[in-house]
Design a protein around this motif. Structure first.
Motif, PDB file in Angstrom:
ATOM      1  N   GLY A   1     -81.500 -79.686 -63.477  1.00 41.38           N
ATOM      2  CA  GLY A   1     -82.663 -79.299 -64.034  1.00 41.38           C
ATOM      3  C   GLY A   1     -84.197 -79.882 -64.185  1.00 41.38           C
ATOM      4  O   GLY A   1     -84.530 -79.961 -65.057  1.00 41.38           O
ATOM      5  N   LEU A   2     -84.040 -81.431 -63.945  1.00 46.02           N
ATOM      6  CA  LEU A   2     -84.483 -82.462 -64.915  1.00 46.02           C
ATOM      7  C   LEU A   2     -85.961 -82.310 -63.518  1.00 46.02           C
ATOM      8  O   LEU A   2     -85.958 -82.437 -61.577  1.00 46.02           O
ATOM      9  CB  LEU A   2     -85.139 -83.311 -64.756  1.00 46.02           C
ATOM     10  CG  LEU A   2     -83.664 -83.559 -66.272  1.00 46.02           C
ATOM     11  CD1 LEU A   2     -83.443 -84.636 -66.305  1.00 46.02           C
ATOM     12  CD2 LEU A   2     -84.860 -82.698 -67.260  1.00 46.02           C
ATOM     13  N   PRO A   3     -87.420 -82.817 -63.675  1.00 49.61           N
ATOM     14  CA  PRO A   3     -88.114 -82.872 -62.557  1.00 49.61           C
ATOM     15  C   PRO A   3     -88.075 -84.134 -61.941  1.00 49.61           C
ATOM     16  O   PRO A   3     -88.394 -85.066 -63.214  1.00 49.61           O
ATOM     17  CB  PRO A   3     -89.425 -82.026 -62.818  1.00 49.61           C
ATOM     18  CG  PRO A   3     -89.402 -81.687 -64.088  1.00 49.61           C
ATOM     19  CD  PRO A   3     -87.827 -81.482 -64.446  1.00 49.61           C
ATOM     20  N   SER A   4     -88.283 -85.125 -60.455  1.00 51.58           N
ATOM     21  CA  SER A   4     -88.190 -86.288 -60.583  1.00 51.58           C
ATOM     22  C   SER A   4     -88.987 -86.138 -59.248  1.00 51.58           C
ATOM     23  O   SER A   4     -88.306 -85.780 -58.184  1.00 51.58           O
ATOM     24  CB  SER A   4     -86.919 -86.765 -60.378  1.00 51.58           C
ATOM     25  OG  SER A   4     -86.326 -86.597 -59.638  1.00 51.58           O
ATOM     26  N   SER A   5     -89.163 -87.326 -58.757  1.00 51.12           N
ATOM     27  CA  SER A   5     -90.033 -87.450 -57.570  1.00 51.12           C
ATOM     28  C   SER A   5     -89.224 -87.747 -56.599  1.00 51.12           C
ATOM     29  O   SER A   5     -88.341 -89.186 -56.090  1.00 51.12           O
ATOM     30  CB  SER A   5     -90.403 -88.675 -57.972  1.00 51.12           C
ATOM     31  OG  SER A   5     -91.537 -88.766 -56.532  1.00 51.12           O
ATOM     32  N   SER A   6     -89.814 -87.120 -55.442  1.00 48.86           N
ATOM     33  CA  SER A   6     -88.464 -87.094 -54.076  1.00 48.86           C
ATOM     34  C   SER A   6     -88.724 -88.265 -53.557  1.00 48.86           C
ATOM     35  O   SER A   6     -87.871 -89.336 -52.639  1.00 48.86           O
ATOM     36  CB  SER A   6     -88.963 -85.940 -53.190  1.00 48.86           C
ATOM     37  OG  SER A   6     -88.326 -84.732 -53.938  1.00 48.86           O
ATOM     38  N   SER A   7     -90.363 -89.018 -53.893  1.00 53.54           N
ATOM     39  CA  SER A   7     -90.815 -90.019 -52.705  1.00 53.54           C
ATOM     40  C   SER A   7     -90.040 -91.219 -53.652  1.00 53.54           C
ATOM     41  O   SER A   7     -90.046 -92.410 -53.017  1.00 53.54           O
ATOM     42  CB  SER A   7     -92.039 -90.024 -52.903  1.00 53.54           C
ATOM     43  OG  SER A   7     -92.879 -88.954 -52.847  1.00 53.54           O
TER      44      SER A   7
ATOM     45  N   MET B   1     -86.179 -85.953 -68.643  1.00 59.57           N
ATOM     46  CA  MET B   1     -87.277 -86.246 -67.653  1.00 59.57           C
ATOM     47  C   MET B   1     -87.546 -87.894 -67.315  1.00 59.57           C
ATOM     48  O   MET B   1     -87.429 -88.558 -66.503  1.00 59.57           O
ATOM     49  CB  MET B   1     -88.678 -85.613 -68.169  1.00 59.57           C
ATOM     50  CG  MET B   1     -89.352 -85.271 -66.620  1.00 59.57           C
ATOM     51  SD  MET B   1     -90.521 -83.727 -66.899  1.00 59.57           S
ATOM     52  CE  MET B   1     -91.613 -84.826 -67.899  1.00 59.57           C
ATOM     53  N   PHE B   2     -88.127 -88.433 -68.529  1.00 60.96           N
ATOM     54  CA  PHE B   2     -88.588 -89.415 -68.161  1.00 60.96           C
ATOM     55  C   PHE B   2     -87.323 -89.962 -67.865  1.00 60.96           C
ATOM     56  O   PHE B   2     -87.516 -91.436 -66.716  1.00 60.96           O
ATOM     57  CB  PHE B   2     -89.084 -90.231 -69.976  1.00 60.96           C
ATOM     58  CG  PHE B   2     -90.554 -89.277 -69.841  1.00 60.96           C
ATOM     59  CD1 PHE B   2     -91.837 -89.110 -69.174  1.00 60.96           C
ATOM     60  CD2 PHE B   2     -90.858 -89.164 -71.535  1.00 60.96           C
ATOM     61  CE1 PHE B   2     -92.521 -88.390 -69.346  1.00 60.96           C
ATOM     62  CE2 PHE B   2     -92.064 -88.903 -71.661  1.00 60.96           C
ATOM     63  CZ  PHE B   2     -92.921 -88.182 -70.147  1.00 60.96           C
ATOM     64  N   VAL B   3     -86.423 -90.071 -68.290  1.00 58.58           N
ATOM     65  CA  VAL B   3     -84.799 -91.515 -68.325  1.00 58.58           C
ATOM     66  C   VAL B   3     -84.824 -91.242 -67.171  1.00 58.58           C
ATOM     67  O   VAL B   3     -84.494 -92.062 -66.153  1.00 58.58           O
ATOM     68  CB  VAL B   3     -84.455 -90.613 -69.572  1.00 58.58           C
ATOM     69  CG1 VAL B   3     -82.951 -92.015 -68.850  1.00 58.58           C
ATOM     70  CG2 VAL B   3     -84.583 -91.843 -70.856  1.00 58.58           C
ATOM     71  N   ALA B   4     -85.253 -90.150 -66.741  1.00 58.53           N
ATOM     72  CA  ALA B   4     -84.559 -89.134 -65.020  1.00 58.53           C
ATOM     73  C   ALA B   4     -85.556 -89.955 -64.121  1.00 58.53           C
ATOM     74  O   ALA B   4     -84.709 -90.970 -62.863  1.00 58.53           O
ATOM     75  CB  ALA B   4     -84.668 -88.141 -64.621  1.00 58.53           C
ATOM     76  N   TRP B   5     -87.191 -90.095 -64.859  1.00 57.91           N
ATOM     77  CA  TRP B   5     -87.827 -90.773 -63.885  1.00 57.91           C
ATOM     78  C   TRP B   5     -87.187 -92.642 -63.615  1.00 57.91           C
ATOM     79  O   TRP B   5     -87.375 -92.892 -62.291  1.00 57.91           O
ATOM     80  CB  TRP B   5     -89.209 -90.967 -64.126  1.00 57.91           C
ATOM     81  CG  TRP B   5     -89.839 -89.513 -64.510  1.00 57.91           C
ATOM     82  CD1 TRP B   5     -88.808 -88.534 -63.468  1.00 57.91           C
ATOM     83  CD2 TRP B   5     -90.591 -89.469 -65.363  1.00 57.91           C
ATOM     84  NE1 TRP B   5     -89.916 -87.122 -63.662  1.00 57.91           N
ATOM     85  CE2 TRP B   5     -91.060 -87.573 -64.457  1.00 57.91           C
ATOM     86  CE3 TRP B   5     -92.468 -89.676 -65.754  1.00 57.91           C
ATOM     87  CZ2 TRP B   5     -92.459 -86.748 -64.771  1.00 57.91           C
ATOM     88  CZ3 TRP B   5     -93.632 -88.944 -65.595  1.00 57.91           C
ATOM     89  CH2 TRP B   5     -93.265 -87.602 -65.274  1.00 57.91           C
ATOM     90  N   GLY B   6     -87.297 -92.922 -64.893  1.00 58.63           N
ATOM     91  CA  GLY B   6     -86.826 -94.433 -65.008  1.00 58.63           C
ATOM     92  C   GLY B   6     -85.340 -94.986 -63.701  1.00 58.63           C
ATOM     93  O   GLY B   6     -85.852 -95.907 -63.261  1.00 58.63           O
ATOM     94  N   LEU B   7     -84.300 -93.974 -63.631  1.00 62.81           N
ATOM     95  CA  LEU B   7     -83.175 -93.737 -62.873  1.00 62.81           C
ATOM     96  C   LEU B   7     -83.186 -93.765 -61.613  1.00 62.81           C
ATOM     97  O   LEU B   7     -82.258 -94.171 -61.014  1.00 62.81           O
ATOM     98  CB  LEU B   7     -82.106 -93.477 -63.841  1.00 62.81           C
ATOM     99  CG  LEU B   7     -81.599 -93.604 -65.456  1.00 62.81           C
ATOM    100  CD1 LEU B   7     -80.756 -92.544 -65.912  1.00 62.81           C
ATOM    101  CD2 LEU B   7     -80.864 -94.884 -64.925  1.00 62.81           C
ATOM    102  N   THR B   8     -84.072 -92.698 -61.320  1.00 66.00           N
ATOM    103  CA  THR B   8     -84.828 -92.606 -59.472  1.00 66.00           C
ATOM    104  C   THR B   8     -84.239 -93.737 -58.880  1.00 66.00           C
ATOM    105  O   THR B   8     -83.355 -93.737 -58.182  1.00 66.00           O
ATOM    106  CB  THR B   8     -85.979 -92.021 -59.378  1.00 66.00           C
ATOM    107  OG1 THR B   8     -85.784 -90.998 -60.359  1.00 66.00           O
ATOM    108  CG2 THR B   8     -85.572 -91.243 -58.372  1.00 66.00           C
TER     109      THR B   8
END
Lengths: 73, 435
Positions: free
Chosen positions: B100-106, B306-313
């Motif tokens: 359930g975390l928003p993260s950028s598909s791009s 969420m920020f961690v998820a962005w960093g891991l994307t």
């Protein structure tokens, strides 16, 4: 590495100004409408408030139209 | 179109699947605030967003023509590389959806592309500067810009409407919010559906079906538009819940300010030449709106996850992309293994998601930390295998999202070693005992 600070800065500036202006306009419009309703409830009328509100909404609608134009163009 | 090979077919279908997950993932960007403030009924909101995405897909093909330009050297890019990149991106999208975390598909797509390119032709194939300027800086800038704009406008709107009648104003804010959300949906359709069109076109060019520099064929435009609209309509309810309710509690004023700020930032950035991610802008705007109200709170624990998820994307999608590319390169059987692996893991993730269904009926129920964490654990347990050094290290640093990391990294291990594939669908029963 070349970071386009100018582009980033302008995005920041434009977004900030446009958002605050739009939200402000829209809020004024809503406040105007609400004043007019209050006046109507007391049997009076508030033409100025209503006209002002419609003007605000018209400007917001123009902004939305410009947004659509930007997306399409 | 005389020789569309099986490989190309697989690539095209995978690209459409990615498009679908993209719509699915990004419904939240346009509609989370509208749904959480009650401006639109959940089903109406996603239907409206889907239609606007579809319309947006047909508006222009400019973005499609510029996809991937500059990030990796296009020369020598093989359909296998594109396939591997897509696998990485899809899996990251699904895992973040599961928790359930928003993260950028791009960003997921870029990560997959970078990983696959590195595995294919080495580090020299990736343009490091572009990664920093187009990926890392926007990821920091977008939430800041949108957040500050949303915070200031939220403050102002509360100050201005102090004396107004609450019932009238709420109705007004809802209308305004719907308009902003519509703009975000339309912009998403033009941008993201076209990314897929660009990828399919790139694959067709790489496979020698289309001449270099051609426009996307009509069937590509139609199918990409349909895929993203369908994904949007089905709605990533888990992410909508996090964005609309999890980060902060939104009142109509805040929802309006947040969505307007996000729409402005997205449009301004794409037209002033500093492209910012929609997901990052919307998340930032929602948090800014949360801070702008007196007494408003932002749940920083959710925000941190969420920020961690962005960093891991980038690294996560990159690892899966690299692993997939390594296997796909082995020949036809490698491609089949990667395709089978993708299907199996999608099915596995879907099975895990059924354990706790989030849909339009309970999307506005308060999201609790307690719900998200067991899910992450479940994801980790589902693929419980010896964790790599990286996984363990990350797990030690950041407990909650570790589940997603473990899942991805382990998935990657599986790509490299095709044998455990069948274990994936079989795994989900395990969490039953664990949870």
């Amino acid at each position: 590495m070349k970071i386009d600070w100018a582009a980033l800065g302008s995005v920041f500036g434009v977004s900030l100004v446009a958002t605050v202006a739009l939200v402000g306009l829209f809020t004024l419009g809503i406040v105007g409408l609400s004043k007019q309703e209050q006046a109507a409830a007391q049997g009076g009328s508030a033409t100025l408030a209503r006209t002002g509100a419609y003007a605000c909404f018209a400007l917001c609608a123009a902004a939305v139209a410009y947004g659509i134009y930007l997306i399409v163009a | 179109m005389e020789h569309i090979t099986l490989l190309l077919t697989i690539v095209v279908v995978t690209a459409l699947v990615f498009d679908f997950t993209n719509g699915f993932h990004d419904t939240a960007n346009a509609m989370a605030t509208t749904i959480s403030t009650g401006a639109l009924k959940p089903k109406t909101a996603v239907a409206m967003s889907a239609v606007l995405n579809l319309v947006g897909a047909f508006l222009s093909v400019e973005v499609a023509k510029t996809i991937s330009k500059g990030l990796v050297n296009e020369e020598g890019i093989q359909p296998e590389v594109i396939l591997a990149a897509l696998v990485g991106a899809i899996l990251w999208n699904l895992v973040t959806w599961l928790v359930g975390l928003p993260s950028s598909s791009s960003h997921a797509l870029m990560g997959g592309l970078i990983g696959a390119t590195v595995a294919s032709i080495g580090v020299s194939g990736v343009n490091g500067d572009v990664v920093v300027t187009k990926v890392l800086i926007p990821a920091v800038a977008a939430p800041l810009v949108a957040g500050i704009a949303a915070m200031l406008s939220t403050r102002m709107t509360y100050r201005l409407d102090k004396k107004a009648d609450k019932k009238t104003t709420d109705k007004g804010y809802r209308a305004g919010q719907i308009a902003s959300a519509g703009l975000v949906s339309l912009a998403h359709g033009t941008n993201d559906a076209q990314k897929t069109m660009g990828i399919i076109t790139l694959a067709l060019v790489a496979g020698g079906v289309l001449a270099p520099g051609s426009n996307p064929p009509v069937w590509v435009i139609v199918s990409a538009g349909m895929a993203i609209a369908l994904g949007t309509y089905l709605g990533g309810w888990r992410i909508i819940r996090t964005m609309g309710k999890g980060l902060t509690d939104l009142q109509p004023q805040q929802g309006f300010a947040a969505q307007t700020s996000a729409a402005t930032v997205i449009l301004a950035s794409s037209h002033l030449g500093f492209s910012l991610s929609t997901t990052h802008s919307v998340s930032g705007a929602v948090m800014g709106a949360g801070l702008g109200r007196k007494g408003g709170v932002v749940r920083w624990s959710t925000a941190t996850r969420m920020f961690v998820a962005w960093g891991l994307t980038l690294p996560a999608a990159g690892l899966v992309g690299a692993g997939s590319e390594y296997v796909a390169r082995q020949g036809d059987w490698g491609v089949y293994v990667v395709a089978a692996f993708l299907v199996a893991s999608c099915f596995g993730i879907w099975l895990v998601s059924r354990r706790q269904v989030v849909d339009h009926t309970n999307v506005n129920d308060v999201e609790s930390e307690a719900e998200a964490v067991p899910l992450a654990t479940a994801a980790a347990t589902a693929v419980a295998e010896p964790a790599g050094v990286v996984t363990t290290a990350i797990a030690a640093v950041t407990p909650p999202p570790a589940g997603s990391v473990a899942a991805v990294t382990d998935d990657d291990l599986k790509t490299t070693i095709p044998a455990p594939n069948p274990a994936d669908p079989a795994a989900p029963p395990a969490p039953a005992a664990a949870v």
